[in-house]
Design a protein around this motif. Structure first.
Motif, mmCIF file in Angstrom:
data_model
loop_
_atom_site.group_PDB
_atom_site.id
_atom_site.type_symbol
_atom_site.label_atom_id
_atom_site.label_comp_id
_atom_site.label_asym_id
_atom_site.label_seq_id
_atom_site.Cartn_x
_atom_site.Cartn_y
_atom_site.Cartn_z
ATOM 1 N N ALA A 30 1.012 -1.098 0.141
ATOM 2 C CA ALA A 30 0.043 -0.079 0.253
ATOM 3 C C ALA A 30 0.727 1.163 0.026
ATOM 4 N N ASN A 49 -1.586 -1.004 -3.897
ATOM 5 C CA ASN A 49 -2.892 -0.300 -3.684
ATOM 6 C C ASN A 49 -2.396 1.056 -3.378
ATOM 7 N N PHE A 51 -3.325 5.239 -2.219
ATOM 8 C CA PHE A 51 -4.594 5.983 -1.957
ATOM 9 C C PHE A 51 -4.076 7.483 -1.725
ATOM 10 N N ARG A 56 -8.888 5.991 4.019
ATOM 11 C CA ARG A 56 -8.799 4.752 3.218
ATOM 12 C C ARG A 56 -7.488 4.088 3.372
ATOM 13 N N ARG A 59 -7.813 2.252 6.469
ATOM 14 C CA ARG A 59 -8.916 1.263 6.649
ATOM 15 C C ARG A 59 -8.270 -0.051 6.037
ATOM 16 N N HIS A 60 -7.540 0.294 4.883
ATOM 17 C CA HIS A 60 -6.845 -0.931 4.083
ATOM 18 C C HIS A 60 -5.800 -1.765 4.819
ATOM 19 N N LYS A 63 -7.655 -3.712 7.327
ATOM 20 C CA LYS A 63 -8.287 -5.135 6.713
ATOM 21 C C LYS A 63 -7.226 -6.211 6.652
#
Length: 303
Positions: A30, A49, A51, A56, A59-60, A63
């Motif tokens: 990320a 990923n 952002f 967000r 949050r990723h 998770k």
């Protein structure tokens, strides 16, 4: 293979961290930046990923942790004034932090981070890549072999020209960058302290928005230094060649050559960290204290 996340993917220094993560055989899962001009990711981790909003990104990462695939290290390449907050986030998430220089802007931030490091059991690392440069290592060894009462005369000049954009960016804001001595000089001050020992005196003769100069007395050195982003400070012969950067370190009038060999020092830093070594919070303290003193001193024409 360790799982990394990166904060500050669109900045100048981010590609060195991306390269280091890849070259050491790890993965970037990320990345975060409020700016979306991050095509550089395609050269290293096209599938990561990305952002533009911290919420967000957070949050990723949460998770991933709940899936049993937590990020283990968060690399921080954000603007200087955000380093402290982003380091805190990394540790509280449960990851180690690798943060660019300056680690923080003020000495008391080091003390607070030390408490959080102890509370969380996670580690804070910083990139002090000049300590890994072969020429600098050789110079330190030379000083260590000399008599302990030997004091060297050192002259440091670093001029790296910047355009008008610099002053409109966060770098030109003293409260966000820490000023010239911090933003472009902190790793040189760290290098000098690492080689020549503890700080005994700090004085400033020039302190403007584009340059700084002064005197630094160390256990084994008397250092006259000058830092600048003003193209007009370049020596005439350097300017005539079209170059926009000048770096010079002399000891007792003799030039110490360390212009080459910078390319892979971030990768070497990451390799050290991943192997269980690396430079930590206390390694960064002395240079942070010096740069904090410099930006709070009144220049003296006596130097």
């Amino acid at each position: 293979m360790k799982r990394f996340a990166l904060i500050g993917a669109a900045g100048f220094i981010a590609p060195r961290h991306l390269k280091a993560i890849k070259d050491t055989g790890n993965s970037l899962v990320a990345a975060l930046d409020k700016h979306d001009n991050v095509g550089v990711l395609d050269s290293y981790f096209p599938d990561t990923n990305f952002f533009t909003e911290f919420e967000r990104f957070d949050r990723h990462l949460d998770k991933l942790k709940r899936k049993g695939e937590p990020v283990e290290i968060i690399s921080i390449c954000s603007p200087n004034y955000l380093h402290d907050s982003h380091i805190r986030y990394a540790l509280r998430y449960g990851a180690d932090a690798i943060c660019e220089k300056p680690l923080v802007l003020s000495p008391w931030n080091v003390d607070a981070l030390a408490e959080i490091q102890q509370e969380t059991g996670r580690r804070i690392y910083t990139i002090l890549q000049l300590r890994l440069h072969p020429s600098i290592i050789a110079l330190r060894e030379q000083v260590r072999q000399a008599p302990k009462d030997k004091v060297y005369d050192i002259n440091l000049q670093y001029i790296t020209s910047r355009g008008n954009w610099y002053h409109s960016s966060w770098k030109g804001d003293l409260s966000k960058s820490g000023g010239i001595a911090t933003n472009i000089g902190v790793h040189f001050f760290d290098m000098l302290i690492w080689i020549f020992g503890a700080v005994k005196d700090v004085q400033v003769s020039r302190l403007t928005n584009d340059s700084a100069a002064g005197y630094l007395e160390l256990a084994q050195a008397r250092v006259h230094w000058m830092l600048s982003i003003n193209v007009n400070d370049l020596p005439a012969d350097v300017k005539a060649t079209g170059k926009r950067t000048f770096r010079s370190l002399t000891m007792e009038g003799k030039e110490i050559e360390f212009s080459e060999g910078f390319t892979d020092l971030h990768t070497a830093s990451y390799a050290d960290i991943i192997s269980g070594n690396g430079f930590g919070l206390e390694d960064a303290r002395a240079a942070i204290e010096v740069t904090h003193q410099i930006r709070n001193l009144t220049p003296s024409a006596q130097l």
